[in-house]
Design a protein around this motif. Structure first.
Motif, PDB file in Angstrom:
ATOM      1  N   GLY A  49       0.822  -1.206   0.000  1.00  0.00           N
ATOM      2  CA  GLY A  49       0.000   0.000   0.000  1.00  0.00           C
ATOM      3  C   GLY A  49       0.857   1.256   0.000  1.00  0.00           C
ATOM      4  O   GLY A  49       2.095   1.218   0.055  1.00  0.00           O
ATOM      5  N   ASP A  50       0.166   2.397  -0.066  1.00  0.00           N
ATOM      6  CA  ASP A  50       0.860   3.678  -0.049  1.00  0.00           C
ATOM      7  C   ASP A  50       1.497   3.922   1.320  1.00  0.00           C
ATOM      8  O   ASP A  50       1.020   3.436   2.345  1.00  0.00           O
ATOM      9  N   ARG A  51       2.548   4.688   1.335  1.00  0.00           N
ATOM     10  CA  ARG A  51       3.244   5.008   2.583  1.00  0.00           C
ATOM     11  C   ARG A  51       2.347   5.876   3.465  1.00  0.00           C
ATOM     12  O   ARG A  51       1.733   6.831   3.002  1.00  0.00           O
ATOM     13  N   GLY A  52       2.228   5.501   4.732  1.00  0.00           N
ATOM     14  CA  GLY A  52       1.383   6.246   5.659  1.00  0.00           C
ATOM     15  C   GLY A  52       2.028   7.541   6.105  1.00  0.00           C
ATOM     16  O   GLY A  52       3.185   7.846   5.775  1.00  0.00           O
ATOM     17  N   ASP A  53       1.240   8.325   6.858  1.00  0.00           N
ATOM     18  CA  ASP A  53       1.754   9.586   7.379  1.00  0.00           C
ATOM     19  C   ASP A  53       2.827   9.331   8.440  1.00  0.00           C
ATOM     20  O   ASP A  53       2.826   8.295   9.116  1.00  0.00           O
TER      21      ASP A  53
END
Length: 253
Positions: A91-95
């Motif tokens: 998945g996309d990199r989190g904050d």
């Protein structure tokens, strides 16, 4: 075929002397027989003529339009679970998370092994001082009995701590009131002239009482911290350190 029937029917009627019985056989055969087990010659001849007539030929018509779809049938039972699918892509990199607390500062050293006390993250700043001489009225308490002064950021001639390394600091003070005359004493901890903590000691049928408080403050380079009387009398105590003032650096910026 119709013409043969028209000719055969009157002949069959004329050959019957009694009431006739009519029976339909096949597609277009009509036999007139007054229940005589043996048919007449005329009837046989008519039957032979009728049997000689070929059967009509049926021609297949064109295909009709499709009918309307029927109503949906009842819902079937759930099927068995299928096997797990392949692993999906990352998945996309989190904050980014919140910044953690600073770690314990290490001791920096030179190539020769000497410590650098003023290195970033390794600053050692702390002081602990006592009050020798008594004070009264409205003045800065000059704690002139220096016990600890790491970094030399406290000046006993002025009674003020001057910040040289920005960060979070802890300060505490305890001032003994010199009473006996029914008065009270107020002691305030100030930062650049603004009160950041206050304490009061009251003379209630006793000669001495304490005014104490503590703070945690963020200081920038050049900020000044000191304790000031706001009325009353502070007991000195020579070298006994009844009144004290201390502070140290918690976390540098």
């Amino acid at each position: 075929m119709v013409l043969a029937l028209i000719i055969a029917i009157p002949l069959l009627v004329q050959t019957s002397k009694t009431d006739a019985h009519y029976e339909m056989m096949g597609t277009c055969r009509m036999i007139c027989d007054p229940y005589n087990p043996k048919p007449s010659a005329t009837a046989l001849e008519v039957m032979q003529d009728l049997s000689a007539i070929p059967s009509p030929t049926f021609v297949q018509g064109t295909k009709g339009e499709p009918g309307r779809p029927g109503k949906p049938g009842p819902r079937g039972p759930p099927g068995e679970p299928g096997p797990p699918g392949p692993r999906g892509p990352p998945g996309d990199r989190g904050d980014s998370g919140r910044t953690g607390y600073p770690g314990v500062g290490g001791t920096a050293r030179t190539e020769t092994g000497a410590e650098l006390g003023s290195a970033i993250g390794g600053a050692k700043i702390a002081f602990y001082v006592g009050l020798k001489n008594p004070h009264e009225g409205y003045e800065v308490l000059r704690f002139d009995d220096v016990v600890t002064n790491l970094g030399n950021h406290y000046d006993p001639t002025t009674g003020k701590f001057t910040c040289q390394v920005s960060g979070i600091y802890y300060f505490t003070y305890h001032v003994l009131m010199r009473g006996g005359d029914g008065t009270s004493m107020w002691a305030d901890l100030c930062k650049n002239g603004q009160v950041r903590a206050s304490a009061i000691a009251q003379d209630a049928d006793q000669n001495y009482d304490y005014a104490s408080n503590s703070v945690v403050l963020h200081l920038d380079s050049g900020d000044e911290i000191y304790v000031k009387l706001d009325g009353g009398k502070a007991h000195g105590g020579n070298n006994n350190k009844y009144s004290t003032f201390s502070g140290f650096l918690l976390y540098p910026d």
